[in-house]
Design a protein around this motif. Structure first.
Motif, PDB file in Angstrom:
ATOM      1  N   GLU A   1       9.952 -27.278 173.414  1.00 60.23           N
ATOM      2  CA  GLU A   1       8.610 -26.383 173.565  1.00 60.23           C
ATOM      3  C   GLU A   1       8.513 -25.563 174.691  1.00 60.23           C
ATOM      4  O   GLU A   1       8.897 -25.977 175.695  1.00 60.23           O
ATOM      5  N   THR A   2       8.010 -24.173 174.574  1.00 59.33           N
ATOM      6  CA  THR A   2       7.712 -23.393 175.722  1.00 59.33           C
ATOM      7  C   THR A   2       6.152 -24.053 175.744  1.00 59.33           C
ATOM      8  O   THR A   2       5.616 -24.332 174.868  1.00 59.33           O
ATOM      9  N   VAL A   3       5.489 -23.814 177.211  1.00 60.24           N
ATOM     10  CA  VAL A   3       4.258 -24.216 177.205  1.00 60.24           C
ATOM     11  C   VAL A   3       3.620 -22.934 177.992  1.00 60.24           C
ATOM     12  O   VAL A   3       3.999 -22.259 178.516  1.00 60.24           O
ATOM     13  N   ALA A   4       2.146 -22.886 177.722  1.00 56.76           N
ATOM     14  CA  ALA A   4       1.383 -21.808 178.248  1.00 56.76           C
ATOM     15  C   ALA A   4       0.969 -22.082 179.636  1.00 56.76           C
ATOM     16  O   ALA A   4       1.011 -23.217 180.105  1.00 56.76           O
ATOM     17  N   ASP A   5       0.967 -20.846 180.368  1.00 58.92           N
ATOM     18  CA  ASP A   5       0.794 -21.058 181.665  1.00 58.92           C
ATOM     19  C   ASP A   5      -0.574 -20.369 181.966  1.00 58.92           C
ATOM     20  O   ASP A   5      -1.049 -20.013 183.215  1.00 58.92           O
ATOM     21  N   ALA A   6      -1.497 -20.136 181.001  1.00 63.00           N
ATOM     22  CA  ALA A   6      -2.876 -19.885 180.897  1.00 63.00           C
ATOM     23  C   ALA A   6      -3.779 -20.187 179.939  1.00 63.00           C
ATOM     24  O   ALA A   6      -3.310 -21.212 179.384  1.00 63.00           O
ATOM     25  N   ASN A   7      -4.960 -19.962 180.035  1.00 60.99           N
ATOM     26  CA  ASN A   7      -5.970 -20.278 179.074  1.00 60.99           C
ATOM     27  C   ASN A   7      -6.383 -21.593 179.096  1.00 60.99           C
ATOM     28  O   ASN A   7      -6.800 -22.101 178.296  1.00 60.99           O
TER      29      ASN A   7
ATOM     30  N   PRO B   1      -8.508 -25.047 181.110  1.00 64.25           N
ATOM     31  CA  PRO B   1     -10.108 -25.154 181.119  1.00 64.25           C
ATOM     32  C   PRO B   1     -10.502 -24.742 182.676  1.00 64.25           C
ATOM     33  O   PRO B   1     -11.964 -24.695 183.092  1.00 64.25           O
ATOM     34  N   ARG B   2      -9.671 -24.548 183.454  1.00 65.42           N
ATOM     35  CA  ARG B   2      -9.832 -24.196 184.976  1.00 65.42           C
ATOM     36  C   ARG B   2      -9.358 -22.950 185.269  1.00 65.42           C
ATOM     37  O   ARG B   2      -7.991 -22.716 185.268  1.00 65.42           O
ATOM     38  N   PRO B   3      -9.928 -21.886 186.168  1.00 64.30           N
ATOM     39  CA  PRO B   3      -9.339 -20.541 186.294  1.00 64.30           C
ATOM     40  C   PRO B   3      -8.254 -20.837 187.262  1.00 64.30           C
ATOM     41  O   PRO B   3      -8.249 -21.606 188.078  1.00 64.30           O
ATOM     42  N   GLY B   4      -7.112 -20.018 186.970  1.00 62.06           N
ATOM     43  CA  GLY B   4      -6.105 -20.155 187.680  1.00 62.06           C
ATOM     44  C   GLY B   4      -5.074 -21.206 187.555  1.00 62.06           C
ATOM     45  O   GLY B   4      -4.121 -21.243 188.320  1.00 62.06           O
ATOM     46  N   HIS B   5      -5.552 -21.905 186.483  1.00 59.87           N
ATOM     47  CA  HIS B   5      -4.303 -23.008 186.182  1.00 59.87           C
ATOM     48  C   HIS B   5      -4.000 -22.864 184.557  1.00 59.87           C
ATOM     49  O   HIS B   5      -4.631 -22.255 183.823  1.00 59.87           O
ATOM     50  N   SER B   6      -2.710 -23.637 184.506  1.00 59.04           N
ATOM     51  CA  SER B   6      -2.274 -23.393 183.218  1.00 59.04           C
ATOM     52  C   SER B   6      -3.164 -24.516 182.270  1.00 59.04           C
ATOM     53  O   SER B   6      -3.929 -25.278 182.557  1.00 59.04           O
ATOM     54  N   LEU B   7      -3.105 -24.392 180.932  1.00 55.12           N
ATOM     55  CA  LEU B   7      -3.806 -24.942 180.175  1.00 55.12           C
ATOM     56  C   LEU B   7      -3.426 -26.754 180.315  1.00 55.12           C
ATOM     57  O   LEU B   7      -4.348 -27.437 180.388  1.00 55.12           O
TER      58      LEU B   7
ATOM     59  N   ALA C   1      -3.297 -31.228 173.243  1.00 57.00           N
ATOM     60  CA  ALA C   1      -2.434 -31.132 171.731  1.00 57.00           C
ATOM     61  C   ALA C   1      -3.806 -30.539 170.980  1.00 57.00           C
ATOM     62  O   ALA C   1      -3.364 -29.966 170.115  1.00 57.00           O
ATOM     63  N   ARG C   2      -4.913 -30.635 171.346  1.00 51.60           N
ATOM     64  CA  ARG C   2      -6.066 -30.411 170.450  1.00 51.60           C
ATOM     65  C   ARG C   2      -6.924 -29.074 170.680  1.00 51.60           C
ATOM     66  O   ARG C   2      -7.802 -28.405 170.248  1.00 51.60           O
ATOM     67  N   ASP C   3      -6.226 -28.758 171.927  1.00 47.33           N
ATOM     68  CA  ASP C   3      -6.812 -27.351 172.548  1.00 47.33           C
ATOM     69  C   ASP C   3      -6.648 -26.179 171.861  1.00 47.33           C
ATOM     70  O   ASP C   3      -5.613 -26.062 170.989  1.00 47.33           O
ATOM     71  N   GLN C   4      -7.778 -25.293 171.433  1.00 46.72           N
ATOM     72  CA  GLN C   4      -7.574 -24.075 170.459  1.00 46.72           C
ATOM     73  C   GLN C   4      -6.487 -23.119 171.145  1.00 46.72           C
ATOM     74  O   GLN C   4      -5.910 -22.389 170.190  1.00 46.72           O
ATOM     75  N   TYR C   5      -6.177 -23.355 172.245  1.00 51.51           N
ATOM     76  CA  TYR C   5      -5.234 -22.305 172.898  1.00 51.51           C
ATOM     77  C   TYR C   5      -3.968 -22.808 172.761  1.00 51.51           C
ATOM     78  O   TYR C   5      -2.792 -22.256 173.139  1.00 51.51           O
ATOM     79  N   SER C   6      -3.711 -24.055 172.128  1.00 50.06           N
ATOM     80  CA  SER C   6      -2.360 -24.915 172.606  1.00 50.06           C
ATOM     81  C   SER C   6      -1.521 -24.870 171.493  1.00 50.06           C
ATOM     82  O   SER C   6      -1.920 -24.909 170.123  1.00 50.06           O
TER      83      SER C   6
END
Length: 436
Positions: free
Chosen positions: A42-48, A50-56, A89-94
C-alpha cells in the motif's frame, strides 16, 4: 492456538492483568514491536491527518502518545498500536491499513505510566486494571458500515428516500474532503511525489463514496437510478477552481472519473446496463458556476482530463505503460470491487468492457471518431480475440435486442453503435502504426 506462529496471537488479543504486576512483568521482558503506516503493498497518505503539518498516520500516532491511548494512566506500545490501527483504518481520508505486531520477544514497551511514578513516590498501588487491546478486537468493521447501510437501503424499495438522503450526505462530505482548501490549485510543486500524493489523497477522500458507487452501480433498480445519477452529477459539479496550476485544475476531475470507473465496472459485473447508461450519459452542467448547456458526464470529464493523461506515467511502476491512467485504475480499484462483489477472474473483462463503452460513448456524443483508448487498445494487438472485437461481434449477433441498446446507449440503435465502433477501429489501427 494450535497453529504455526500461534503464540503471536497471544500478544495481540485482549489481555486483562493486575496493574503493577503486569507493568513490572512487561518491563522485564524483551520486546521488539513494529507499527507501520500501511501494508506492504500500500501507498500511504502524507496529508489530511488530524494534526496540521503531519501525515494521517503520524497525526493519529501523536494523539495516541499524548494520551488518547492511555488506559488507567498507562501508555503501552500495544495500546498505541491498537489505537492507531483503528483510527487510521477508519479515517474518512484513509486508503491504507496499518500493520503491527511483535518482531521479537513477548514483552511490551511502556511509554509512560502514572502508576509507576506513584510507586516511586512510595504510594500504595493495588490491583489497577490494565487493558491492552490488540487488532483482533478492532479489526472487524462495525455493523453499520457504509457498505452494509447501502446494501440494506438498496434492497428495500420503501427506503428510497433514506437512500437519497444517505447518498446526498456522503456527497457533501466528499465535496468538502476534495475541496480547494484541502487540495489548493495554486500549489506550484509539480514533482512526481506531489502528483502521486494528490492522486491517492483524492482517492482516500472519496473512499466511502466509491463504495456507494460500486454498490449502486451493481444493484440499482430503475427506480433508484436517479439517486445514482444525482450522486455522480452533484459531486462532478463541485468547484474545481478557475485559476491556478494547469495540472491541478485538470486533476480535480480525477475523483469523478474514479467514481465512474468504480460504478461502471460494477454495473457490467451484474449486467446492469441501465445503470451503465446512467453513469456514462447522465447530463450535467460543464460549468458548475453557470447554467451552461447540459452535456453527458463522460464528455465533460474526459475533456477535462485528456490533456494530462500522460502525467500518470509519473506514478510508480507506470512510466513504461502505453495507457498509464488505465493501468493504474485497474490495479487501484480491483481490491475495492473484489471486496464488495467478489469478481475474481472476471474483473479484467468487466474493466476492459467499461473502457470500451467509455471511449465509444465519448466518440458517439462528440462525433469526432475519438475516445480515450484504454487497455483494450493494447490487447487487440496482443491477443487473437480482443475485447473490442468481441464486443462488436456481440452487438452484431444480438442486434437491437442487445442490452446496452435497450438501456438507451448509442441512441437506442445497434446500427449507430456499429458505425461508431467501426470508425473507432480506424483510430486503433493508427495507434498500431504509431506504437501508441
Amino acid at each position: 492456538m494450535d497453529a504455526c506462529y500461534g503464540g503471536l496471537a497471544l500478544t495481540r488479543n485482549s489481555v486483562q492483568a493486575g496493574g503493577m504486576r503486569f507493568l513490572r512483568d512487561m518491563l522485564q521482558r524483551f520486546s521488539r514491536q513494529v507499527l507501520t503506516a500501511g501494508k506492504a503493498d500500500e501507498t500511504v497518505a502524507d496529508a489530511n491527518g488530524p494534526r496540521p503539518g503531519h501525515s494521517l498516520f503520524t497525526g493519529h500516532l501523536l494523539d495516541a502518545l499524548d494520551g488518547a491511548a492511555t488506559t488507567e494512566g498507562v501508555v503501552t506500545a500495544s495500546g498505541v498500536m491498537a489505537y492507531v490501527y483503528q483510527k487510521v483504518a477508519r479515517d474518512q481520508y484513509s486508503r491504507q491499513t496499518p500493520h503491527y505486531g511483535f518482531f521479537d520477544g513477548d514483552g511490551d514497551l511502556v511509554f509512560t505510566t502514572a502508576a509507576l511514578k506513584d510507586a516511586e513516590n512510595g504510594e500504595q498501588i493495588t490491583d489497577m486494571p490494565v487493558k491492552v487491546i490488540g487488532p483482533q478486537s478492532v479489526a472487524l468493521p462495525p455493523e453499520d458500515t457504509v457498505a452494509e447501510t447501502v446494501k440494506q437501503l438498496l434492497a428495500t424499495p420503501s427506503q428510497q428516500i433514506r437512500l437519497d438522503d444517505f447518498a446526498s450526505a456522503h456527497v457533501r462530505v466528499a465535496l468538502d474532503a476534495t475541496g480547494l482548501e484541502r487540495f489548493p490549485v495554486q500549489d506550484v510543486s509539480l514533482t512526481d511525489e506531489a502528483f502521486a500524493s494528490r492522486v491517492t489523497g483524492y482517492e482516500a477522500a472519496i473512499a466511502d463514496l466509491a463504495t456507494m458507487a460500486v454498490l449502486m452501480g451493481c444493484w440499482c433498480t430503475p427506480e433508484q437510478l436517479p439517486i445514482l445519477e444525482k450522486t455522480l452529477c452533484r459531486f462532478a459539479e463541485g468547484d474545481k477552481g478557475s485559476k491556478g496550476t494547469f495540472l491541478w485544475l485538470r486533476l480535480g476531475w480525477y475523483p469523478t472519473l474514479y467514481l465512474m470507473y468504480a460504478a461502471g465496472v460494477a454495473a457490467l459485473s451484474s449486467n446492469n446496463y441501465s445503470a451503465l447508461a446512467s453513469i456514462l450519459t447522465t447530463p450535467m452542467h460543464a460549468d458548475p458556476n453557470s447554467s451552461s448547456e447540459l452535456q453527458p458526464l463522460t464528455v465533460v470529464v474526459i475533456k477535462e482530463l485528456t490533456e494530462i493523461v500522460d502525467q500518470f506515467k509519473q506514478l510508480p511502476g507506470h512510466d513504461r505503460h502505453y495507457v498509464p491512467r488505465s493501468e493504474y485504475l485497474r490495479i487501484r480499484q480491483q481490491p475495492l470491487l473484489e471486496d464488495l462483489l467478489f469478481l475474481g477472474r472476471t474483473y479484467d473483462r468487466h474493466f476492459d468492457r467499461f473502457e470500451i463503452f467509455l471511449a465509444l460513448t465519448y466518440a458517439d456524443a462528440t462525433e469526432i471518431g475519438w475516445g480515450p483508448p484504454g487497455r483494450f487498445a493494447w490487447k487487440r494487438r496482443a491477443t487473437s480475440m480482443s475485447p473490442y472485437i468481441e464486443l462488436m461481434e456481440e452487438a452484431q449477433r444480438m442486434g437491437d435486442d442487445w442490452p446496452p441498446i435497450k438501456a438507451g446507449l448509442f441512441r437506442n440503435s445497434t446500427q449507430r453503435f456499429l458505425e461508431v465502433a467501426d470508425q473507432y477501429k480506424n483510430l486503433l489501427a493508427r495507434l498500431d502504426q504509431l506504437n501508441l
